[in-house]
Scaffold this motif. Structure first.
Motif, PDB file in Angstrom:
ATOM      1  N   LEU A 128       0.805  -1.220   0.000  1.00  0.00           N
ATOM      2  CA  LEU A 128       0.000   0.000   0.000  1.00  0.00           C
ATOM      3  C   LEU A 128       0.842   1.277   0.000  1.00  0.00           C
ATOM      4  N   GLN A 132       0.535   4.006  -2.944  1.00  0.00           N
ATOM      5  CA  GLN A 132       0.131   5.381  -2.647  1.00  0.00           C
ATOM      6  C   GLN A 132       1.156   6.382  -3.168  1.00  0.00           C
ATOM      7  N   GLN A 133       2.427   6.057  -3.034  1.00  0.00           N
ATOM      8  CA  GLN A 133       3.478   6.940  -3.542  1.00  0.00           C
ATOM      9  C   GLN A 133       3.421   7.044  -5.063  1.00  0.00           C
ATOM     10  N   ALA A 135       0.737   6.664  -6.911  1.00  0.00           N
ATOM     11  CA  ALA A 135      -0.441   7.471  -7.232  1.00  0.00           C
ATOM     12  C   ALA A 135      -0.141   8.958  -7.062  1.00  0.00           C
ATOM     13  N   GLU A 136       0.589   9.294  -6.012  1.00  0.00           N
ATOM     14  CA  GLU A 136       0.936  10.700  -5.777  1.00  0.00           C
ATOM     15  C   GLU A 136       1.866  11.225  -6.865  1.00  0.00           C
ATOM     16  N   LEU A 142      -5.851   6.325  -6.009  1.00  0.00           N
ATOM     17  CA  LEU A 142      -5.920   4.906  -5.667  1.00  0.00           C
ATOM     18  C   LEU A 142      -7.019   4.735  -4.629  1.00  0.00           C
ATOM     19  N   ARG A 143      -7.982   3.869  -4.911  1.00  0.00           N
ATOM     20  CA  ARG A 143      -9.082   3.635  -3.987  1.00  0.00           C
ATOM     21  C   ARG A 143      -9.282   2.134  -3.784  1.00  0.00           C
ATOM     22  N   ARG A 159     -12.045   9.345   5.407  1.00  0.00           N
ATOM     23  CA  ARG A 159     -11.576  10.414   4.521  1.00  0.00           C
ATOM     24  C   ARG A 159     -12.438  11.665   4.608  1.00  0.00           C
ATOM     25  N   ALA A 227      -4.054   2.654   6.464  1.00  0.00           N
ATOM     26  CA  ALA A 227      -4.996   3.610   5.881  1.00  0.00           C
ATOM     27  C   ALA A 227      -5.730   4.454   6.915  1.00  0.00           C
ATOM     28  N   ASP A 230      -2.436   5.703   9.859  1.00  0.00           N
ATOM     29  CA  ASP A 230      -1.194   6.274   9.315  1.00  0.00           C
ATOM     30  C   ASP A 230       0.041   5.622   9.920  1.00  0.00           C
TER      31      ASP A 230
END
Length: 351
Positions: A128, A132-133, A135-136, A142-143, A159, A227, A230
């Motif tokens: 994950l 996530q990185q 996607a950034e 990313l979902r 969120r 998620a 953190d």
């Protein structure tokens, strides 16, 4: 198709049954969506690839009269390189122990400019942060709402409704198979027959140890810790009860005390580190999860301001799992695509 609404082009890959459930829900909800879902290709483990060069299909067209199955080399990565889309949906793809193969094609999807929705637990549990990185870096989203509890709004709740809140504790029934087997054992059904019932319902692997010994729940614990808190926890640090040593004892204790046997996942954050476990327990009658039966799920979040929030999933199944994918699609459309470029298929040379 309704061309007065913007096209959202989708490519779908994974299990035929769940892919069809997503298509059916998109078709049912088509009139109320702010976009027109346009399917550029479908790849399923059972039937291979469905696509037609230069065309997109409505969910209704695919359900009613699917295009001829065509061969694409290179598996899912080959599919991604051949079939363009705004969003790639990875739906119930096969899971390996550490999700390396799935993570590889999810990274390919992100790096090729697609938003990604997945519910592959192994890939999310072990990759994950990396996903996530990626996607950034690529300015994609990313979902993964459907990776646990069959699409209950766990991650969207965090969120959008718990911004600024610190979640200190998570507790839940995360694996339906283990709890179904425990409850059937409490009713006097021998374990082997209870497992056979779960397998017949399509909720149990050929080797049930993945569910019964807490591995599936432990994967979900890692995802939740990353998620929602953190943080992170090593899979080996998650204490898991040995089913063969404890299940019969827990069932007998629950019957004696008038409680209910359950496999409970717990995650604690003390401000410095995260600890977690997947234990076999007896639930008292005043427990929030006591009323959950058969394949139902539950999750409780303890926060610093709101206190405890409890989510109960009483109607799990393919439709609720499909809804998790739809919720993620709506989120991606609202946050990103609505403000962005026209569809990839606005150009005649797209495919």
């Amino acid at each position: 198709m309704d061309y007065y609404r913007p096209l959202l082009t989708l490519s779908l890959a994974g299990s035929h049954a769940t892919v069809n459930a997503v298509l059916e829900l998109l078709n049912t909800k088509a009139g109320s969506l702010p976009f027109t879902p346009a399917i550029s290709g479908v790849l399923t483990q059972e039937h291979g690839c469905q696509w037609q060069k230069g065309r997109v299909f409505s969910p209704e067209e695919l359900l009613r009269d699917a295009p001829v199955h065509k061969r694409i080399n290179g598996g899912t990565i080959g599919f991604l390189k051949k079939i363009p889309s705004d969003v790639f949906l990875d739906i119930d793809s096969a899971e390996s122990d550490h999700g390396n193969e799935t993570a590889a094609f999810l990274l390919e999807a992100l790096q090729s400019g697609r938003h990604v929705i997945t519910n592959n637990r192994a890939a999310l549990a072990f990759h994950l942060p990396e996903l996530q990185q990626a996607a950034e870096r690529t300015h994609r989203l990313l979902r993964f709402e459907s990776c646990l509890l069959d699409g209950l709004p766990v991650f969207n709740l965090r969120r959008y409704c718990l911004q600024g809140e610190r979640i200190h504790r998570i507790r839940g029934i995360l694996n339906s198979t283990s709890n179904y087997v425990l409850q059937r054992m409490a009713q006097g059904i021998v374990q082997i027959n209870a497992v056979a019932e779960a397998r017949a319902a399509g909720l149990c692997e050929q080797n049930p140890d993945f569910d019964l010994n807490g591995w599936d729940a432990a994967l979900k614990v890692r995802i939740l810790a990353t998620a929602l808190m953190d943080g992170s926890i090593d899979i080996a640090a998650i204490r898991r009860d040995d089913w063969n040593l404890h299940a019969a004892e827990i069932v007998a204790r629950a019957n004696k005390q008038g409680g209910r046997p359950a496999q409970i996942a717990s995650i604690e954050y003390d401000g410095e580190r995260i600890t977690a476990s997947v234990r076999l327990q007896t639930l008292a009658q005043d427990d929030a999860f006591f009323s959950l039966a058969d394949y139902q799920y539950g999750l409780a979040l303890k926060t610093d301001s709101v206190g405890e929030l409890v989510l109960l999933g009483r109607t799990p199944g393919l439709r609720s799992r499909a809804f998790g994918f739809l919720a993620d699609l709506m989120d991606i459309y609202t946050l990103h695509i609505k403000q962005q470029r026209p569809s990839l298929f606005d150009s005649e040379d797209s495919v």
